[in-house]
Scaffold this motif. Structure first.
Motif, short mmCIF file in Angstrom:
data_model
loop_
_atom_site.label_atom_id
_atom_site.label_comp_id
_atom_site.label_asym_id
_atom_site.label_seq_id
_atom_site.Cartn_x
_atom_site.Cartn_y
_atom_site.Cartn_z
N ASP A 97 0.82 -1.21 0.00
CA ASP A 97 0.00 0.00 0.00
C ASP A 97 0.85 1.26 0.00
O ASP A 97 0.37 2.34 -0.38
N LEU A 98 2.10 1.16 0.45
CA LEU A 98 2.98 2.31 0.60
C LEU A 98 4.42 1.86 0.37
O LEU A 98 4.83 0.81 0.86
N VAL A 99 5.17 2.68 -0.38
CA VAL A 99 6.61 2.45 -0.53
C VAL A 99 7.33 3.75 -0.20
O VAL A 99 6.89 4.84 -0.58
N VAL A 100 8.43 3.63 0.55
CA VAL A 100 9.16 4.80 1.04
C VAL A 100 10.63 4.71 0.63
O VAL A 100 11.23 3.64 0.71
N PHE A 101 11.19 5.86 0.19
CA PHE A 101 12.59 5.97 -0.20
C PHE A 101 13.32 6.94 0.73
O PHE A 101 12.71 7.79 1.36
N LEU B 143 3.01 5.52 -12.12
CA LEU B 143 3.22 4.19 -11.53
C LEU B 143 2.44 4.03 -10.23
O LEU B 143 1.88 2.96 -9.96
N ALA B 144 2.42 5.08 -9.42
CA ALA B 144 1.66 5.02 -8.18
C ALA B 144 0.18 4.76 -8.47
O ALA B 144 -0.46 3.93 -7.80
N ARG B 145 -0.33 5.45 -9.47
CA ARG B 145 -1.74 5.26 -9.86
C ARG B 145 -1.97 3.86 -10.42
O ARG B 145 -2.95 3.19 -10.08
N GLU B 146 -1.05 3.41 -11.26
CA GLU B 146 -1.19 2.09 -11.88
C GLU B 146 -1.23 0.98 -10.84
O GLU B 146 -2.02 0.03 -10.94
N HIS B 147 -0.35 1.07 -9.84
CA HIS B 147 -0.25 0.02 -8.82
C HIS B 147 -1.08 0.31 -7.58
O HIS B 147 -1.06 -0.48 -6.63
N HIS B 148 -1.77 1.44 -7.58
CA HIS B 148 -2.56 1.87 -6.42
C HIS B 148 -1.72 1.80 -5.15
O HIS B 148 -2.08 1.16 -4.16
N ILE B 149 -0.59 2.49 -5.21
CA ILE B 149 0.36 2.48 -4.10
C ILE B 149 0.78 3.92 -3.80
O ILE B 149 1.02 4.71 -4.71
N ALA B 150 0.81 4.27 -2.52
CA ALA B 150 1.28 5.59 -2.11
C ALA B 150 2.80 5.58 -2.04
O ALA B 150 3.43 4.53 -1.82
N ILE C 27 3.01 11.13 -2.60
CA ILE C 27 2.14 10.86 -3.74
C ILE C 27 1.12 9.83 -3.27
O ILE C 27 1.49 8.76 -2.75
N ASN C 28 -0.18 10.13 -3.43
CA ASN C 28 -1.20 9.20 -2.93
C ASN C 28 -1.44 8.05 -3.90
O ASN C 28 -0.81 7.96 -4.97
N GLN C 29 -2.36 7.17 -3.54
CA GLN C 29 -2.59 5.96 -4.34
C GLN C 29 -3.28 6.25 -5.67
O GLN C 29 -3.35 5.38 -6.54
N GLU C 30 -3.75 7.48 -5.83
CA GLU C 30 -4.32 7.89 -7.12
C GLU C 30 -3.28 8.59 -7.99
O GLU C 30 -3.60 9.09 -9.07
N GLY C 31 -2.04 8.64 -7.52
CA GLY C 31 -0.96 9.23 -8.30
C GLY C 31 -0.90 10.74 -8.23
O GLY C 31 -0.30 11.39 -9.09
N GLU C 32 -1.48 11.33 -7.18
CA GLU C 32 -1.50 12.79 -7.02
C GLU C 32 -0.46 13.22 -5.99
O GLU C 32 -0.39 12.63 -4.90
N ILE C 33 0.32 14.24 -6.31
CA ILE C 33 1.25 14.81 -5.33
C ILE C 33 0.44 15.63 -4.34
O ILE C 33 -0.18 16.63 -4.70
N LYS C 34 0.47 15.23 -3.07
CA LYS C 34 -0.36 15.88 -2.06
C LYS C 34 0.45 16.79 -1.13
O LYS C 34 -0.14 17.65 -0.46
N SER C 35 1.75 16.58 -1.05
CA SER C 35 2.58 17.49 -0.25
C SER C 35 4.03 17.38 -0.70
O SER C 35 4.48 16.33 -1.16
N VAL C 36 4.73 18.51 -0.59
CA VAL C 36 6.17 18.57 -0.84
C VAL C 36 6.78 19.28 0.36
O VAL C 36 6.65 20.50 0.49
N HIS C 37 7.39 18.53 1.24
CA HIS C 37 7.94 19.12 2.46
C HIS C 37 9.42 19.43 2.27
O HIS C 37 10.24 18.53 2.14
N VAL D 142 -0.34 15.87 6.96
CA VAL D 142 -0.58 14.44 7.08
C VAL D 142 -1.61 14.03 6.03
O VAL D 142 -2.31 14.87 5.47
N HIS D 143 -1.66 12.71 5.79
CA HIS D 143 -2.49 12.21 4.70
C HIS D 143 -3.20 10.92 5.11
O HIS D 143 -2.59 10.07 5.77
N PRO D 144 -4.47 10.76 4.71
CA PRO D 144 -5.18 9.52 5.01
C PRO D 144 -4.68 8.39 4.12
O PRO D 144 -4.47 8.58 2.91
N LEU D 145 -4.48 7.23 4.70
CA LEU D 145 -4.07 6.04 3.95
C LEU D 145 -4.71 4.84 4.62
O LEU D 145 -4.24 4.38 5.66
N LYS D 146 -5.81 4.36 4.01
CA LYS D 146 -6.67 3.36 4.65
C LYS D 146 -7.06 3.90 6.03
O LYS D 146 -7.48 5.04 6.14
#
Length: 319
Positions: A38-42, A92-99, A123-133, A156-160
């Motif tokens: 559901d989420l991948v972090v770098f 890719l985030a949108r394609e795989h439905h992954i934040a 980037i949320n699971q719909e492939g939208e950039i929601k914040s740039v900190h 902060v962002h909702p994720l499930k």
């Protein structure tokens, strides 16, 4: 909805090569997507890399041609979001439905387009950039190449069932920066680092115990072999470089402050774990730092989330 499958992408950049590093980032997103994460972090500044040269080549020498040339190369390989350079990651985030939480070196167009910011992009699971900190305060030698950020990305962002937020490296030691996220309901904290277990081994568990939240610390790797041969002044950089500049140390602590994944050293790839939201509710029973254990009548934090810029243009021309 009560569980979240997370992937910690502990990888090395193709240092200061944004196109090849982007390819590596995309490969990790696709791999995490294939694993139904559901989420991948770098890690911090992974794209295109951490400024290791500064401490290895006398980065504080004023008017140095060496420092200027490496810095110019860094700017050319940084990311300008407004130019669409993260569009492929968003797709890719949108394609795989992954934040995705991705650490980048950002060339902020709203600040003229020539200064660099250490930024954490969500980037949320719909492939939208929601914040740039943009990192509030670069640490020590980082100040020679990165600019101070602002509070715009303290979101902060909702994720499930979870509420996720994130900070860069030593920002995680800043009590008020953490509080800004806690107060917005964060229960899954993402801490990104350039890569060292000496950073992650203590603060990860501390933050989890303080906030009664899950804490994911994600680090990069960097070895001498990860410097491309066309890096400007590579001979000078490698002259004093150790074989391993960043050894990883990615890890996960649970809301009780205990390890779920202890720091992983030296291994490149995805670290995958499933988190149970109910554990957050259990640990908030006796302590909730921004809820029933807070005293807003006595102490309260004010956060300025305005995106800072030197210009406020008011055009009077109407045509």
């Amino acid at each position: 909805m009560s569980t979240l499958k997370v992937a910690l992408a502990q990888i090395a950049p193709i240092w200061l090569n944004k196109n090849e590093t982007l390819d590596k980032v995309k490969a990790s997103i696709s791999e995490a997507g294939a694993k139904q994460c559901d989420l991948v972090v770098f890690g911090e500044g992974l794209l295109p890399g951490y400024p290791f040269w500064v401490s290895l080549t006398n980065g504080s020498e004023f008017n140095s041609s060496v420092q200027k040339e490496i810095h110019a190369h860094y700017i050319r390989n940084s990311i300008q979001i407004e130019a669409g350079e993260l569009d492929g990651v968003c797709s890719l985030a949108r394609e795989h439905h992954i934040a995705v939480y991705l650490g980048i070196i950002e060339r902020g167009r709203n600040r003229g387009g020539h200064s660099l910011y250490c930024s954490l992009v969500y980037i949320n699971q719909e492939g939208e950039i929601k914040s740039v900190h943009r990192k509030l305060q670069p640490t020590y030698e980082e100040r020679l190449t990165w600019s101070p950020g602002d509070g715009n990305g303290l979101r902060v962002h909702p994720l499930k069932e979870f509420t996720v937020g994130g900070l860069n490296c030593w920002e995680n030691w800043m009590p008020l920066a953490r509080t800004a996220l806690y107060g917005q309901g964060e229960d899954l904290h993402v801490a990104v680092w350039p890569g060292s277990d000496r950073n992650t081994i203590d603060i990860t568990r501390f933050m989890a115990k303080e906030s009664r939240s899950y804490v994911i610390s994600v680090s990069g790797l960097m070895r001498v072999g990860d410097f491309p041969s066309d890096t400007p002044h590579l001979d000078k950089i490698l002259e004093k470089a150790p074989d391993v500049l960043a050894n990883g140390g990615s890890c996960i602590a649970g809301p009780d402050g205990e390890w779920i994944v202890e720091p992983v050293i030296g291994r490149e790839g995805l670290i995958v774990e499933t988190l149970d939201f109910n554990k957050v509710l259990e640990e908030r029973q006796n302590f909730d730092v921004s809820g029933h254990y807070s005293r807003p009548d006595v102490t309260k934090l004010t956060v300025n989330r305005e995106r800072q810029s030197i210009l406020n243009i008011e055009d009077g021309y109407t045509g």
